[in-house]
Design an enzyme around this catalytic site. Structure first.
Site, PDB file in Angstrom:
ATOM      1  N   GLY A 127       0.785  -1.223   0.000  1.00 14.49           N
ATOM      2  CA  GLY A 127       0.000   0.000   0.000  1.00 14.49           C
ATOM      3  C   GLY A 127       0.812   1.265   0.000  1.00 14.49           C
ATOM      4  N   TYR A 128       1.522   1.524   1.095  1.00 15.63           N
ATOM      5  CA  TYR A 128       2.159   2.827   1.279  1.00 15.63           C
ATOM      6  C   TYR A 128       3.202   3.164   0.211  1.00 15.63           C
ATOM      7  CZ  TYR A 128       4.487   6.775   3.420  1.00 15.63           C
ATOM      8  OH  TYR A 128       5.039   8.006   3.635  1.00 15.63           O
ATOM      9  N   PRO A 129       4.236   2.352  -0.012  1.00 17.83           N
ATOM     10  CA  PRO A 129       5.224   2.735  -1.037  1.00 17.83           C
ATOM     11  C   PRO A 129       4.607   2.856  -2.429  1.00 17.83           C
ATOM     12  CG  PRO A 129       6.067   0.962   0.347  1.00 17.83           C
ATOM     13  CD  PRO A 129       4.611   1.083   0.633  1.00 17.83           C
TER      14      PRO A 129
END
Length: 246
Positions: A168-170
């Site tokens: 998700g985040y990266p």
């Protein structure tokens, strides 16, 4: 009413890096709009920034709610008639459910991260774009991170080698970088500069205050890109030391 000051909107500005960005822009005598959905924290942030002498105002903004975004854009249009600076800072890191193989919740958690970090950024930018186009020198700063660098993430012995893989985040920050290039491409002819910035590993609520940088240090690159002259770069991904590999 004609406003002679620079009008800046910072999303997620009630705490952390966003609050520090708002403070630094206010120190530069901009009229700063603190966009946040938490009313109490937003009001507390506004009081603090006003106590320091800033021309600061709160604005209700949830980047995942289309109706609230629309009302915020309408309020800015009514009160100020334009927007000169947009800092898309609001974002979330997500949790361990975004680790590959974590189970059935992986897609939902990845989607939740993207809703704020990517789709929310696009929704806010689209909503205020007509107001930015009224500015004599609009600036858009998208807060990304080195984790959004595909080069950095793909280096086996690099700085991120020991971090857990996250879907998700990266990936959301890589998407922010891609979106940045497309807005830069679209708005270049209008003199609006659009850039992505990496604030560095900063002590914030999102990482349990484990970062080694202060929020004021982290805010500096966003402020620099928000105050670029007409010959400044656009479509760039930078930190305080210069360009970051895509």
């Amino acid at each position: 009413m004609t406003h002679t000051t620079t009008i800046a909107l910072v999303t997620g500005a009630n705490k952390g890096i966003g609050h520090a960005i708002a403070a630094a822009l206010a120190e530069r005598r901009m009229t700063v709009l603190v966009g946040a959905r938490d009313i109490e924290r937003r009001n507390a942030a506004v009081r603090m920034l006003r106590a320091a002498g800033g021309d600061v105002h709160g604005i209700t903004l949830d980047v995942t709610a289309a109706d609230i975004i629309a009302m915020a854009a309408e309020e800015i249009a009514t009160r100020y008639g334009r927007l000169d600076v947009l800092v898309n800072n609001a974002g979330i890191t997500g949790d361990e459910r975004q680790i590959p193989g974590a189970g059935a919740d992986v897609p939902a958690e990845v989607r939740r991260v993207f809703e704020t970090n990517v789709f929310g950024l696009v929704a806010v930018t689209e909503a205020v774009l007509p107001l930015l186009l009224r500015s004599p020198g609009g600036r858009v700063v998208n807060v990304s991170g080195r984790g959004g660098s595909l080069t950095a993430m793909a280096t086996p012995d690099g700085a991120f080698a020991d971090l857990p893989p996250l879907l998700g985040y990266p990936a959301s920050k890589a998407a922010v970088n891609a979106v940045t290039t497309q807005y830069a491409k679209h708005l270049r002819r209008n003199g609006i500069l659009v850039n992505a910035v990496c604030p560095g590993h900063t002590a914030t609520e999102g990482n349990g205050f484990t970062g080694d940088r202060t929020t004021r240090q982290a805010a500096a690159i966003a402020v620099r890109m928000a105050t670029l002259g007409p010959d400044g770069p656009t479509g760039a991904f930078v930190d305080e030391n210069g360009p970051i590999p895509w």
